[in-house]
Enzyme design. Structure first.
Site, short mmCIF file in Angstrom:
data_model
loop_
_atom_site.label_atom_id
_atom_site.label_comp_id
_atom_site.label_asym_id
_atom_site.label_seq_id
_atom_site.Cartn_x
_atom_site.Cartn_y
_atom_site.Cartn_z
N GLN A 1 6.41 52.94 49.76
CA GLN A 1 5.58 51.74 49.72
C GLN A 1 6.39 50.47 49.45
O GLN A 1 5.87 49.37 49.62
CB GLN A 1 4.49 51.86 48.65
CG GLN A 1 3.46 52.92 48.97
CD GLN A 1 2.42 52.96 47.89
OE1 GLN A 1 2.58 53.65 46.89
NE2 GLN A 1 1.35 52.20 48.09
N HIS B 1 -2.30 61.50 45.43
CA HIS B 1 -2.25 60.31 46.29
C HIS B 1 -0.81 59.84 46.49
O HIS B 1 -0.38 59.59 47.62
CB HIS B 1 -3.09 59.19 45.64
CG HIS B 1 -3.07 57.90 46.38
ND1 HIS B 1 -4.15 57.44 47.09
CD2 HIS B 1 -2.11 56.96 46.54
CE1 HIS B 1 -3.85 56.28 47.64
NE2 HIS B 1 -2.60 55.97 47.31
N GLU B 2 -0.05 59.74 45.39
CA GLU B 2 1.34 59.27 45.49
C GLU B 2 2.23 60.29 46.20
O GLU B 2 3.09 59.93 46.99
CB GLU B 2 1.90 58.91 44.11
CG GLU B 2 1.17 57.79 43.40
CD GLU B 2 0.99 56.53 44.21
OE1 GLU B 2 1.85 56.21 45.06
OE2 GLU B 2 -0.03 55.84 44.01
N CYS C 1 -5.33 51.61 47.89
CA CYS C 1 -3.89 51.79 48.03
C CYS C 1 -3.26 50.42 48.24
O CYS C 1 -3.77 49.62 49.03
CB CYS C 1 -3.60 52.71 49.22
SG CYS C 1 -1.85 52.99 49.51
N LEU C 2 -2.17 50.16 47.56
CA LEU C 2 -1.49 48.87 47.71
C LEU C 2 -1.01 48.65 49.15
O LEU C 2 -0.91 47.51 49.59
CB LEU C 2 -0.31 48.77 46.74
CG LEU C 2 -0.67 48.84 45.26
CD1 LEU C 2 0.58 48.82 44.40
CD2 LEU C 2 -1.62 47.71 44.87
N GLY D 1 -0.16 53.65 40.47
CA GLY D 1 0.93 54.47 40.99
C GLY D 1 1.60 53.72 42.13
O GLY D 1 1.00 52.83 42.75
N HIS E 1 2.20 59.97 49.89
CA HIS E 1 3.08 58.94 50.45
C HIS E 1 4.46 59.51 50.79
O HIS E 1 5.07 59.10 51.77
CB HIS E 1 3.25 57.77 49.47
CG HIS E 1 2.11 56.80 49.50
ND1 HIS E 1 1.80 56.05 50.60
CD2 HIS E 1 1.22 56.46 48.54
CE1 HIS E 1 0.76 55.28 50.33
NE2 HIS E 1 0.38 55.52 49.09
#
Length: 184
Positions: free
Chosen positions: A50, A140-141, A98-99, A45, A144
């Protein structure tokens, strides 16, 4: 085009993202670039903040979880202006990464089920309920877009233990295989 991934310490990751309109400039290009960035970075994702865009958009490809959850076969979706209607069910813990937080993975508890209203890439409205891995990735996304990172769910002690790693990330002292954008 692959975007650099914005990492921990950038104030943009802590802002609530803004809703977007159908005529948002270059939206198709943004979505395509987000897919390319996510796949290159080995993510499942990716949220617009991000990649330095404070807009309410995220993409998910949860098909990697199809071995354990067959209903995830081909699960690839764009979520525009999403709104979580409800989370419910038992909370379960899973190790998340997480990226934007390279080299950190921690156990995070989330509800098993999420109901979300969103627009797809054609601005068609959907209200759907997801469980398991897809529900977790969506939560999670979505976080953000609200300026929340998964480390915010950790205990104060665990956060203190990660402080050195978080500082290193914010100073660019990590070397993931994808490009990152370090805060100035």
């Amino acid at each position: 085009m692959k975007y650099p991934v914005t990492v921990y310490g950038d104030p943009l990751l802590r802002k609530k993202a803004k809703a977007i309109e159908k005529d948002h400039p270059k939206l198709d290009e943004i979505i395509e670039n987000m897919w390319e960035t996510m796949y290159y970075s080995d993510g499942v994702g990716l949220a617009a903040p991000q990649v330095g865009l404070s807009i309410r958009l995220f993409v998910i490809d949860a098909s990697s979880g199809a071995d354990e959850e067959p209903e995830l076969e081909g699960f690839k979706k764009v979520f525009i202006n999403p709104e979580i209607i409800e989370t419910k069910g038992d909370e379960w813990t899973m190790n998340e990464g997480c990226l934007s937080l390279p080299e950190i993975r921690e156990d995070v508890s989330r509800h098993d089920e999420v109901t979300i209203k969103y627009l797809d890439e054609n601005f068609v409205e959907h209200t759907e309920t997801y469980k398991g891995f897809a529900g977790r990735v969506i939560q999670h996304e979505y976080d953000h877009l609200e300026g929340i990172l998964f480390v915010d769910y950790l205990s104060p002690l665990r956060k203190r233990l990660l402080k050195g790693k978080l500082i290193a990330i914010s100073k660019g002292k990590v070397r993931p295989h994808y490009r990152i954008k370090v805060p100035k």
